[in-house]
Design an enzyme around this catalytic site. Structure first.
Site, PDB file in Angstrom:
ATOM      1  N   HIS A  70     -91.347 -24.510  18.174  1.00  0.00           N
ATOM      2  CA  HIS A  70     -92.713 -23.858  17.559  1.00  0.00           C
ATOM      3  C   HIS A  70     -93.433 -23.643  18.679  1.00  0.00           C
ATOM      4  CE1 HIS A  70     -93.890 -28.111  18.516  1.00  0.00           C
ATOM      5  NE2 HIS A  70     -92.949 -28.329  17.776  1.00  0.00           N
TER       6      HIS A  70
ATOM      7  N   HIS B  64     -93.778 -26.175  21.846  1.00  0.00           N
ATOM      8  CA  HIS B  64     -92.882 -26.107  23.059  1.00  0.00           C
ATOM      9  C   HIS B  64     -93.168 -25.012  23.709  1.00  0.00           C
ATOM     10  CE1 HIS B  64     -90.034 -28.052  19.549  1.00  0.00           C
ATOM     11  NE2 HIS B  64     -89.990 -28.863  20.301  1.00  0.00           N
TER      12      HIS B  64
ATOM     13  N   GLN C 267     -93.019 -41.699  24.220  1.00  0.00           N
ATOM     14  CA  GLN C 267     -91.807 -41.033  24.916  1.00  0.00           C
ATOM     15  C   GLN C 267     -92.113 -40.808  26.257  1.00  0.00           C
ATOM     16  OE1 GLN C 267     -89.021 -38.289  23.211  1.00  0.00           O
ATOM     17  NE2 GLN C 267     -90.282 -36.801  24.006  1.00  0.00           N
TER      18      GLN C 267
HETATM   19  O1  PAF Z   1     -88.924 -34.718  22.451  1.00  0.00           O
HETATM   20  C1  PAF Z   1     -87.759 -34.378  22.156  1.00  0.00           C
HETATM   21  O2  PAF Z   1     -87.769 -33.475  21.657  1.00  0.00           O
HETATM   22  C2  PAF Z   1     -86.618 -35.254  22.545  1.00  0.00           C
HETATM   23  O3  PAF Z   1     -86.855 -36.529  22.425  1.00  0.00           O
HETATM   24  C3  PAF Z   1     -86.120 -35.048  24.035  1.00  0.00           C
HETATM   25  C4  PAF Z   1     -86.943 -35.414  24.926  1.00  0.00           C
HETATM   26  C5  PAF Z   1     -85.588 -33.639  24.077  1.00  0.00           C
HETATM   27  C6  PAF Z   1     -84.868 -35.952  24.008  1.00  0.00           C
HETATM   28  O4  PAF Z   1     -83.859 -35.434  23.220  1.00  0.00           O
END
Ligand code: PAF
Length: 295
Positions: free
Chosen positions: A33, A36, A151
């Site tokens: 989307h 990204h 994350q």
């Molecule tokens: O944020 C994401 O889309 C996922 O957690 C990642 C960093 C691609 C790892 O699979």
């Protein structure tokens, strides 16, 4: 734009690795989307871009949406073609995990609490795949979305503690015009659920307004956020923490993460604000200080 389907195909990146321009990785699980695409645009400013598209099974818990996670590689490639991406790495599960029960990367303290508490094993899966992607693609820089704040911190901690030779950058969350944070999982929302989902961004904004108005009580600010969330949805957490250690501060001052997670069925949604709060006021802030391991 080269489409690389196996780890062996990554050999074609070798000439780019020898150039002066940095190689920049944008790891994704596809279902791309505008959020990204903003990461890819930022990456393009920094160097030659490799986008990975891989729905990573090891970061999904039992009963989570691994099977139903949206997958449409052709659509993703169409979205990436105009962005001057050097290569898309889209391996299959068997190539990335040739055997079960192998070595994994154990997350550090940044994985405790928040999503780490609600999704046991999730960050182990994330770190394992991100470490594999770093080792396979060998990027100079990796760009991650700030929406997945914990994350970003967990990955930055891995890079620091394991001395991985990559610089990690977090890019601001991209929002719909009404404030909803962009997420591949928004596709699961009905019109009614989407309306309720707006509570996440709006309640965070209400807390920001309260901070601007001088409120510094962590309890009051958390209650402000909670009050803005729909009572029909299960709130997983509402947290106000300091960056980078994710400690609970006595007062809401300094480099702060305001984070929320809620089940807006059938989706689990997260959102956050990263702010600097000091005597001069309240400002949006980056999460990471451009983390780079010492080479
Ligand atoms: O944020 C994401 O889309 C996922 O957690 C990642 C960093 C691609 C790892 O699979």
């Amino acid at each position: 734009m080269d489409l690389l389907r196996t780890r062996a195909d990554l050999d074609s990146l070798e000439p780019r690795r020898r150039q002066d321009r940095p190689l920049v990785l944008v790891p994704t699980m596809g279902a791309l989307h505008a959020g990204h695409l903003a990461l890819v645009q930022r990456a393009r400013e920094l160097g030659d871009v490799v986008v990975s598209i891989f729905v990573n099974p090891t970061q999904f818990g039992p009963g989570e949406d691994f099977q139903s996670y949206p997958r449409d590689l052709e659509r993703d490639l169409d979205l990436l073609r105009p962005l001057d991406v050097a290569a898309v790495f889209a391996p299959d599960v068997g190539d990335m995990y040739p055997r079960e029960g192998g070595v994994t990367v154990e997350p550090g303290p940044a994985a405790r609490g928040l999503c780490g508490a609600d999704r046991p094993g999730h960050f182990r899966g994330v770190l394992t795949i991100v470490a594999k992607l770093f080792n396979l693609v060998r990027p100079d820089i990796a760009v991650f979305g700030r929406k997945d704040a914990q994350q970003c911190l967990v990955i930055a901690e891995m890079v620091r503690d394991l001395d991985l030779p990559v610089r990690v950058i977090d890019h601001p969350t991209v929002r719909e015009s009404d404030g909803l944070a962009m997420s591949s999982r928004n596709a699961y929302l009905s019109t009614e659920a989407r309306r309720r989902a707006l509570g996440l961004s709006r309640s965070l904004q209400a807390a920001r307004d309260a901070l601007v108005g001088g409120e510094r009580s962590v309890t009051v600010l958390r209650e402000t956020i909670r009050a803005g969330l729909s009572s029909t949805d299960e709130v997983e957490y509402v947290e106000l923490r300091t960056v980078n250690d994710l400690a609970v501060p006595t007062l809401a001052e300094g480099h702060l993460l305001l984070a929320v997670a809620a089940r807006v069925e059938p989706a689990r949604l997260i959102d956050n604000l990263v702010l600097n709060v000091d005597a001069s006021g309240v400002r949006d802030a980056a999460l990471l200080d451009d983390v780079e391991a010492t080479r």
